[in-house]
Design a protein around this motif. Sequence first.
Motif, PDB file in Angstrom:
ATOM      1  N   ASN A  70       1.032  -1.202   0.043  1.00 29.72           N
ATOM      2  CA  ASN A  70       0.067  -0.058   0.063  1.00 29.72           C
ATOM      3  C   ASN A  70       0.801   1.272  -0.154  1.00 29.72           C
ATOM      4  O   ASN A  70       0.407   2.134  -0.657  1.00 29.72           O
ATOM      5  CB  ASN A  70      -0.874  -0.084   1.057  1.00 29.72           C
ATOM      6  CG  ASN A  70      -2.075  -0.859   0.851  1.00 29.72           C
ATOM      7  OD1 ASN A  70      -3.035  -0.406   0.615  1.00 29.72           O
ATOM      8  ND2 ASN A  70      -1.907  -2.137   1.492  1.00 29.72           N
ATOM      9  N   TYR A  71       1.862   1.171   0.787  1.00 34.43           N
ATOM     10  CA  TYR A  71       2.634   2.650   1.046  1.00 34.43           C
ATOM     11  C   TYR A  71       3.974   2.525   0.622  1.00 34.43           C
ATOM     12  O   TYR A  71       4.698   3.491   0.845  1.00 34.43           O
ATOM     13  CB  TYR A  71       2.264   2.970   2.468  1.00 34.43           C
ATOM     14  CG  TYR A  71       0.969   3.066   2.916  1.00 34.43           C
ATOM     15  CD1 TYR A  71      -0.042   3.928   2.416  1.00 34.43           C
ATOM     16  CD2 TYR A  71       0.408   1.954   3.704  1.00 34.43           C
ATOM     17  CE1 TYR A  71      -1.306   3.943   2.601  1.00 34.43           C
ATOM     18  CE2 TYR A  71      -1.121   1.884   3.861  1.00 34.43           C
ATOM     19  CZ  TYR A  71      -1.790   3.054   3.338  1.00 34.43           C
ATOM     20  OH  TYR A  71      -3.102   2.882   3.688  1.00 34.43           O
ATOM     21  N   GLY A  72       4.597   1.317   0.170  1.00 39.65           N
ATOM     22  CA  GLY A  72       6.147   1.369  -0.207  1.00 39.65           C
ATOM     23  C   GLY A  72       7.003   1.890   0.598  1.00 39.65           C
ATOM     24  O   GLY A  72       6.733   1.168   1.976  1.00 39.65           O
ATOM     25  N   PHE A  73       7.982   2.965   0.418  1.00 40.27           N
ATOM     26  CA  PHE A  73       8.973   2.993   1.288  1.00 40.27           C
ATOM     27  C   PHE A  73       8.478   3.692   2.581  1.00 40.27           C
ATOM     28  O   PHE A  73       8.999   3.681   3.747  1.00 40.27           O
ATOM     29  CB  PHE A  73       9.938   4.052   0.532  1.00 40.27           C
ATOM     30  CG  PHE A  73      11.077   4.320   1.462  1.00 40.27           C
ATOM     31  CD1 PHE A  73      12.042   3.455   1.858  1.00 40.27           C
ATOM     32  CD2 PHE A  73      11.154   5.732   1.972  1.00 40.27           C
ATOM     33  CE1 PHE A  73      13.183   3.924   2.747  1.00 40.27           C
ATOM     34  CE2 PHE A  73      12.193   6.359   2.899  1.00 40.27           C
ATOM     35  CZ  PHE A  73      13.350   5.400   3.181  1.00 40.27           C
ATOM     36  N   ASP A  74       7.060   4.398   2.582  1.00 39.02           N
ATOM     37  CA  ASP A  74       6.709   5.002   3.583  1.00 39.02           C
ATOM     38  C   ASP A  74       6.158   4.089   4.821  1.00 39.02           C
ATOM     39  O   ASP A  74       5.960   4.562   5.757  1.00 39.02           O
ATOM     40  CB  ASP A  74       5.449   5.748   3.277  1.00 39.02           C
ATOM     41  CG  ASP A  74       5.823   7.151   2.505  1.00 39.02           C
ATOM     42  OD1 ASP A  74       6.681   7.418   2.482  1.00 39.02           O
ATOM     43  OD2 ASP A  74       4.922   7.634   1.845  1.00 39.02           O
ATOM     44  N   SER A  75       6.229   2.939   4.576  1.00 42.54           N
ATOM     45  CA  SER A  75       6.153   1.772   5.571  1.00 42.54           C
ATOM     46  C   SER A  75       7.271   1.788   6.750  1.00 42.54           C
ATOM     47  O   SER A  75       6.888   1.332   7.819  1.00 42.54           O
ATOM     48  CB  SER A  75       6.212   0.366   4.960  1.00 42.54           C
ATOM     49  OG  SER A  75       5.242   0.305   4.195  1.00 42.54           O
ATOM     50  N   TYR A  76       8.233   2.684   6.615  1.00 45.06           N
ATOM     51  CA  TYR A  76       9.200   2.774   7.587  1.00 45.06           C
ATOM     52  C   TYR A  76       8.725   3.423   8.687  1.00 45.06           C
ATOM     53  O   TYR A  76       9.222   3.459   9.871  1.00 45.06           O
ATOM     54  CB  TYR A  76      10.494   3.403   6.953  1.00 45.06           C
ATOM     55  CG  TYR A  76      10.402   4.921   7.004  1.00 45.06           C
ATOM     56  CD1 TYR A  76      10.810   5.493   8.076  1.00 45.06           C
ATOM     57  CD2 TYR A  76      10.127   5.677   5.869  1.00 45.06           C
ATOM     58  CE1 TYR A  76      10.774   6.965   8.019  1.00 45.06           C
ATOM     59  CE2 TYR A  76      10.085   6.925   5.673  1.00 45.06           C
ATOM     60  CZ  TYR A  76      10.373   7.702   6.966  1.00 45.06           C
ATOM     61  OH  TYR A  76      10.273   8.944   6.643  1.00 45.06           O
ATOM     62  N   HIS A  77       7.643   4.043   8.622  1.00 48.09           N
ATOM     63  CA  HIS A  77       7.095   4.855   9.692  1.00 48.09           C
ATOM     64  C   HIS A  77       6.519   4.018  10.727  1.00 48.09           C
ATOM     65  O   HIS A  77       6.544   4.074  11.862  1.00 48.09           O
ATOM     66  CB  HIS A  77       6.078   5.962   9.225  1.00 48.09           C
ATOM     67  CG  HIS A  77       6.626   7.102   8.344  1.00 48.09           C
ATOM     68  ND1 HIS A  77       7.313   8.182   8.829  1.00 48.09           N
ATOM     69  CD2 HIS A  77       6.165   7.310   6.977  1.00 48.09           C
ATOM     70  CE1 HIS A  77       7.411   8.822   7.710  1.00 48.09           C
ATOM     71  NE2 HIS A  77       6.889   8.619   6.928  1.00 48.09           N
ATOM     72  N   SER A  78       5.834   3.039  10.387  1.00 50.05           N
ATOM     73  CA  SER A  78       5.272   2.113  11.165  1.00 50.05           C
ATOM     74  C   SER A  78       6.224   1.258  11.826  1.00 50.05           C
ATOM     75  O   SER A  78       6.311   0.811  13.130  1.00 50.05           O
ATOM     76  CB  SER A  78       4.392   1.121  10.251  1.00 50.05           C
ATOM     77  OG  SER A  78       3.180   1.743   9.544  1.00 50.05           O
ATOM     78  N   VAL A  79       7.288   0.945  10.933  1.00 49.64           N
ATOM     79  CA  VAL A  79       8.651   0.003  11.701  1.00 49.64           C
ATOM     80  C   VAL A  79       9.122   0.916  12.693  1.00 49.64           C
ATOM     81  O   VAL A  79       9.616   0.501  13.817  1.00 49.64           O
ATOM     82  CB  VAL A  79       9.557  -0.266  10.541  1.00 49.64           C
ATOM     83  CG1 VAL A  79      10.751  -0.994  11.353  1.00 49.64           C
ATOM     84  CG2 VAL A  79       8.783  -1.153   9.481  1.00 49.64           C
ATOM     85  N   VAL A  80       9.484   2.269  12.535  1.00 49.96           N
ATOM     86  CA  VAL A  80       9.925   2.994  13.357  1.00 49.96           C
ATOM     87  C   VAL A  80       9.322   2.990  14.600  1.00 49.96           C
ATOM     88  O   VAL A  80       9.712   3.103  15.913  1.00 49.96           O
ATOM     89  CB  VAL A  80      10.266   4.574  12.931  1.00 49.96           C
ATOM     90  CG1 VAL A  80      10.591   5.581  14.373  1.00 49.96           C
ATOM     91  CG2 VAL A  80      11.503   4.416  11.851  1.00 49.96           C
ATOM     92  N   ALA A  81       7.938   3.233  14.640  1.00 49.35           N
ATOM     93  CA  ALA A  81       6.926   3.380  15.817  1.00 49.35           C
ATOM     94  C   ALA A  81       7.034   2.075  16.495  1.00 49.35           C
ATOM     95  O   ALA A  81       7.064   2.374  17.776  1.00 49.35           O
ATOM     96  CB  ALA A  81       5.508   3.665  15.313  1.00 49.35           C
TER      97      ALA A  81
END
Length: 475
Positions: A70-81
């Motif tokens: 769904n969100y490509g590279f922006d998935s890193y935000h979830s991983v960081v959280a």
Amino acid sequence: MQKETASPNAGLVSNLAELTGASEPALRLLLSILAAFPIAALHRLFVRKFEPLLQHIFFATCGFLLCIFNYGFDSYHSVVAIWITYLLVRLLHHAPKQLLIINFVFHMSYLVIGYIFTESNDYDIIWTMPHCVLVLRLIGFGFDISDGQKPREQLSNDQKETAITHIPSLIELTAYTFFPASFLIGPQFPYRRYQRFIQGEFHEHSGAVSAGLKRSAVGVLYLTIRQVGAMMIPDSYLMSDEFRSQSMLMKLVHVGIWGKISLYKFISCWLLVEGALMCTGFTYAGKTTDGENDWSGCSNIKLIVLETGSKMNHYVQSFNVNTNSWVAQYIYKRLKFLNNRMISYVAALAFLAVWHGFHSGYYLAFFMEYAIITIEKNVETIYAKDVIPKYGDILENSTTCKVVSFVFLKIYNIMFMGWCLIPFIFLSYDRYMHVYSTIGYYGFIMLGSFVVSLWSYKFLRKSNKTPIDSKEKTN
């Protein structure tokens, strides 16, 4: 204005989106929700036979892949959280207050900053959408960890149910957070439910798949109604000259129908996710009054209350149920030390508004919810104290009165829900005020009239009480 951009995985999905007329982000979201069904089948048939670690890896991997889809590279935000939450829990689990404050501030700040950089005038399907779901999940996780460090006798019954005494591993937390497809749009559920599911507590109960398929079928029905309705009365119609040229009666009818159609967008997606969770066997909630297995443990919608309700409060009770329960448990009830229900309620609504974003439309929508529910409670009190004692025999025993009352309240219910949804859907001041001006600000006028009428009635009622009446009441 920010536009929905194609995902890095453009190709088949983008072509399919163009063919169907849907936006690519919306289609990816729908496909991800539907992907939860084969994931549920794989788990039921194979994965749940394995040890818990492999199940954690399975759910973490499936969820993360859906997030990337769904969100490509922006998935890193979830991983960081997730990583920050795990680090905070490891470092501060012996200091519950510090853990709660830092965990809460970090997640809300991250989300708010995300809104600042990404928010537009539309309801965007970007990384902040699943992140707002994740924020509640991880804040609640922090509360539950803190509760698990306290003596059990200090906890409420709700806190005893959700308290976590053993700190999960990073893979467990990741699997819980990314559980398909609930991490995308909800519903919320505590870590203890996920833990009980992995431990096999729900496996012995039958009926999960049939309940899930039925719920999903209802979701497909609502989705179909939503799509057909959106083609007939799209959001843009309320901004159009054609709508402005309609009679006032037709405008009210269109706003009411449009409001229902707008709700069905959320309802249909939640029903599909609930169906997938049921098929997984995740949603066991005990036994019904008939002794049947109840699989409504993660239901986000109470359809019967929603469709038959006649008050604004019925929408609150039946719509986005798990988010409302989360706010009640982790915000409203935690403010008990203020010893003021009104302040706690307003604080809970303010939290919900900030959680949604910075658009003024959110704040106006929640303010009107508060105002309407407050007025309804006052009217109900007057009705119970002053009307029923005098006219109760007629009103409660007459079928005609009941039918007229239901029809009137249902019309009021639909019309005001459409009115309240206008700022929630159009978001920016200039857009929702354009619609309000087109329909003559009728909601504000009616709210003002209700307030003045209530004040006048209470004043006159108080003035008409003679000293003799007061003395007789005392005696």
